[in-house]
Design a protein around this motif. Structure first.
Motif, mmCIF file in Angstrom:
data_model
loop_
_atom_site.group_PDB
_atom_site.id
_atom_site.type_symbol
_atom_site.label_atom_id
_atom_site.label_comp_id
_atom_site.label_asym_id
_atom_site.label_seq_id
_atom_site.Cartn_x
_atom_site.Cartn_y
_atom_site.Cartn_z
ATOM 1 N N ASN A 65 0.802 -1.229 0.000
ATOM 2 C CA ASN A 65 0.000 0.000 0.000
ATOM 3 C C ASN A 65 0.835 1.280 0.000
ATOM 4 N N GLU A 66 1.997 1.229 -0.609
ATOM 5 C CA GLU A 66 2.797 2.439 -0.801
ATOM 6 C C GLU A 66 2.597 2.945 -2.218
ATOM 7 N N GLN A 67 2.554 4.256 -2.389
ATOM 8 C CA GLN A 67 2.416 4.833 -3.730
ATOM 9 C C GLN A 67 3.769 5.070 -4.381
ATOM 10 N N THR A 68 4.792 5.319 -3.551
ATOM 11 C CA THR A 68 6.120 5.636 -4.063
ATOM 12 C C THR A 68 7.172 4.942 -3.227
ATOM 13 N N VAL A 69 8.140 4.314 -3.882
ATOM 14 C CA VAL A 69 9.291 3.761 -3.176
ATOM 15 C C VAL A 69 10.558 4.286 -3.847
ATOM 16 N N TYR A 70 11.559 4.527 -3.025
ATOM 17 C CA TYR A 70 12.844 5.034 -3.489
ATOM 18 C C TYR A 70 13.910 3.952 -3.325
ATOM 19 N N THR A 71 15.090 4.232 -3.842
ATOM 20 C CA THR A 71 16.167 3.255 -3.774
ATOM 21 C C THR A 71 16.392 2.770 -2.348
ATOM 22 N N ASP A 72 16.425 3.684 -1.385
ATOM 23 C CA ASP A 72 16.702 3.297 0.000
ATOM 24 C C ASP A 72 15.610 2.413 0.595
ATOM 25 N N ASP A 73 14.430 2.404 -0.024
ATOM 26 C CA ASP A 73 13.350 1.541 0.458
ATOM 27 C C ASP A 73 13.518 0.098 0.003
ATOM 28 N N LEU A 74 14.383 -0.123 -0.983
ATOM 29 C CA LEU A 74 14.564 -1.458 -1.560
ATOM 30 C C LEU A 74 15.715 -2.147 -0.848
ATOM 31 N N THR A 75 15.422 -2.740 0.299
ATOM 32 C CA THR A 75 16.471 -3.310 1.143
ATOM 33 C C THR A 75 16.613 -4.815 1.003
ATOM 34 N N GLY A 76 15.656 -5.484 0.387
ATOM 35 C CA GLY A 76 15.709 -6.929 0.261
ATOM 36 C C GLY A 76 16.411 -7.371 -1.004
ATOM 37 N N ASN A 77 16.569 -8.686 -1.133
ATOM 38 C CA ASN A 77 17.090 -9.264 -2.365
ATOM 39 C C ASN A 77 15.960 -9.672 -3.303
ATOM 40 N N ILE A 78 14.838 -10.120 -2.720
ATOM 41 C CA ILE A 78 13.625 -10.429 -3.473
ATOM 42 C C ILE A 78 12.504 -9.643 -2.805
ATOM 43 N N ILE A 79 11.968 -8.651 -3.505
ATOM 44 C CA ILE A 79 11.046 -7.694 -2.906
ATOM 45 C C ILE A 79 9.669 -7.849 -3.543
ATOM 46 N N SER A 80 8.667 -8.078 -2.724
ATOM 47 C CA SER A 80 7.287 -8.177 -3.182
ATOM 48 C C SER A 80 6.589 -6.856 -2.900
ATOM 49 N N ILE A 81 6.002 -6.239 -3.942
ATOM 50 C CA ILE A 81 5.292 -4.969 -3.784
ATOM 51 C C ILE A 81 3.820 -5.192 -4.089
ATOM 52 N N ASN A 82 2.960 -4.861 -3.125
ATOM 53 C CA ASN A 82 1.513 -4.988 -3.280
ATOM 54 C C ASN A 82 0.891 -3.608 -3.107
ATOM 55 N N SER A 83 0.611 -2.933 -4.199
ATOM 56 C CA SER A 83 -0.003 -1.607 -4.175
ATOM 57 C C SER A 83 -0.859 -1.462 -5.420
ATOM 58 N N PRO A 84 -1.908 -0.628 -5.375
ATOM 59 C CA PRO A 84 -2.764 -0.467 -6.558
ATOM 60 C C PRO A 84 -1.983 0.037 -7.766
ATOM 61 N N ASN A 85 -1.120 1.018 -7.555
ATOM 62 C CA ASN A 85 -0.203 1.530 -8.567
ATOM 63 C C ASN A 85 1.065 1.930 -7.836
ATOM 64 N N ILE A 86 2.187 1.919 -8.528
ATOM 65 C CA ILE A 86 3.441 2.180 -7.823
ATOM 66 C C ILE A 86 4.379 3.017 -8.676
ATOM 67 N N ASP A 87 5.019 3.996 -8.037
ATOM 68 C CA ASP A 87 6.138 4.737 -8.612
ATOM 69 C C ASP A 87 7.405 4.221 -7.950
ATOM 70 N N ILE A 92 21.216 -0.521 -3.373
ATOM 71 C CA ILE A 92 21.945 -0.875 -2.162
ATOM 72 C C ILE A 92 22.855 -2.078 -2.431
ATOM 73 N N GLY A 93 24.111 -1.961 -2.022
ATOM 74 C CA GLY A 93 25.086 -3.026 -2.233
ATOM 75 C C GLY A 93 25.906 -2.878 -3.495
ATOM 76 N N SER A 94 25.652 -1.834 -4.279
ATOM 77 C CA SER A 94 26.356 -1.667 -5.550
ATOM 78 C C SER A 94 27.851 -1.418 -5.364
ATOM 79 N N ASP A 95 28.251 -0.920 -4.199
ATOM 80 C CA ASP A 95 29.668 -0.663 -3.938
ATOM 81 C C ASP A 95 30.360 -1.846 -3.282
ATOM 82 N N ASP A 96 29.639 -2.953 -3.134
ATOM 83 C CA ASP A 96 30.195 -4.165 -2.540
ATOM 84 C C ASP A 96 30.542 -5.132 -3.666
#
Length: 292
Positions: free
Chosen positions: A145-167, A175-179
């Motif tokens: 139920n989020e309308q907008t997610v940013y890079t810092d919100d994507l903390t998992g390796n496999i992320i399930s998003i359940n929202s009517p519409n999403i930005d 996250i982890g790109s420098d590792d």
């Protein structure tokens, strides 16, 4: 966490040294998580089922969009899509510098570095580690139920998003790109409560993803919005039922796109995956321990 009681074999010999102790079976406990690795299914640049259009890739006599990779037509009857259905000879100069490809359409050869579209097949992921339900069950993060997610919100390796519409706004490297251990490990986004219950995805790429981003979407509308400066989206858009529309600014894409229709309103540079992309390797799902 899995608990079970298993029979023993060689360990039964301990009976001989422990006054007949009970070693016929023993309890065990295993803690593990599912890890998804890359898939050889993702080997083409763009695979589409109906039509591919690049409306602004040719302007003022200059080719401003290139496709360096395999293009596949995976329509209702791909076996009938013979090569002569694609006019790659550069005729009809008023039109042929744009890419309009479907059976009976045409592709400009001077706009493509490698392949004109060839008959292909949309990958079917049911029964593989990449099936929709399998990935959702393996998710280590759920966003609801989020309308907008940013890079810092994507903390998992496999992320399930359940929202009517999403930005989804990529405003910095994933996250982890420098590792070095994570730089080539994909982040998966599975969008929708189920395969049949999805909204619209608006993906805004304002920064290079660096890590691959693999989006699994079974809905019908996917907007890919490159930000200023041509930031690179690296990964896979698997949206076999969707009209994928690229708009806003110049696109820079590296990976694979699977869709119903592909339409670009902007100039861009598209390159397909290669052998160095770990997200195109052999596809497996395996159990790993907590330290892996």
């Amino acid at each position: 966490m899995l608990d079970d009681t298993v029979p023993t074999y060689f360990i039964k010999i301990l009976k001989l040294f422990n006054n007949g102790g009970q070693y016929d079976s023993m309890p065990i406990a295993v803690t593990a998580v599912a890890k998804i690795t890359g898939s050889s299914l993702f080997d083409g640049l763009i695979t589409y089922k109906h039509e591919m259009q690049v409306n602004q890739g040719y302007q003022n006599g200059n080719n401003q969009t290139t496709f360096d990779g395999k293009l596949y037509y995976a329509g209702p009857d791909p076996d009938s899509a013979k090569s002569e259905n694609y006019n790659a000879t550069g005729k009809n100069d008023n039109n042929s510098k744009n890419v309009y490809s479907s059976p009976g359409g045409f592709v400009s050869s001077d706009q493509l570095k490698i392949n004109t579209p060839v008959p292909g097949e949309m990958p079917k992921l049911d029964g593989t580690p990449y099936a929709f339900d399998t990935l959702k069950q393996s998710a280590d993060q759920t966003i609801t139920n989020e309308q907008t997610v940013y890079t810092d919100d994507l903390t998992g390796n496999i992320i399930s998003i359940n929202s009517p519409n999403i930005d989804i706004i990529i405003d910095k490297a994933l996250i982890g790109s420098d590792d070095p251990a994570l730089k080539n490990k994909p982040i998966f986004i599975i969008y929708g409560k189920s395969e049949n219950e999805t909204g619209t995805i608006n993906l805004h790429v304002n920064h290079d993803t660096v890590r691959p981003l693999i989006i699994y979407y079974m809905g019908t509308t996917f907007h890919y919005n490159p930000g200023p400066g041509s930031p690179e989206l690296r990964g896979v858009i698997y949206a076999p039922n969707a009209d994928v529309l690229v708009n806003e600014n110049a696109a820079k894409f590296h990976g694979s796109i699977y869709c119903n229709n592909f339409s670009s309103q902007v100039q861009g540079s598209y390159t397909g995956p290669d052998s160095n992309d770990t997200f195109t390797g052999s596809g497996t799902a395996r159990l790993v321990d907590d330290d892996d």
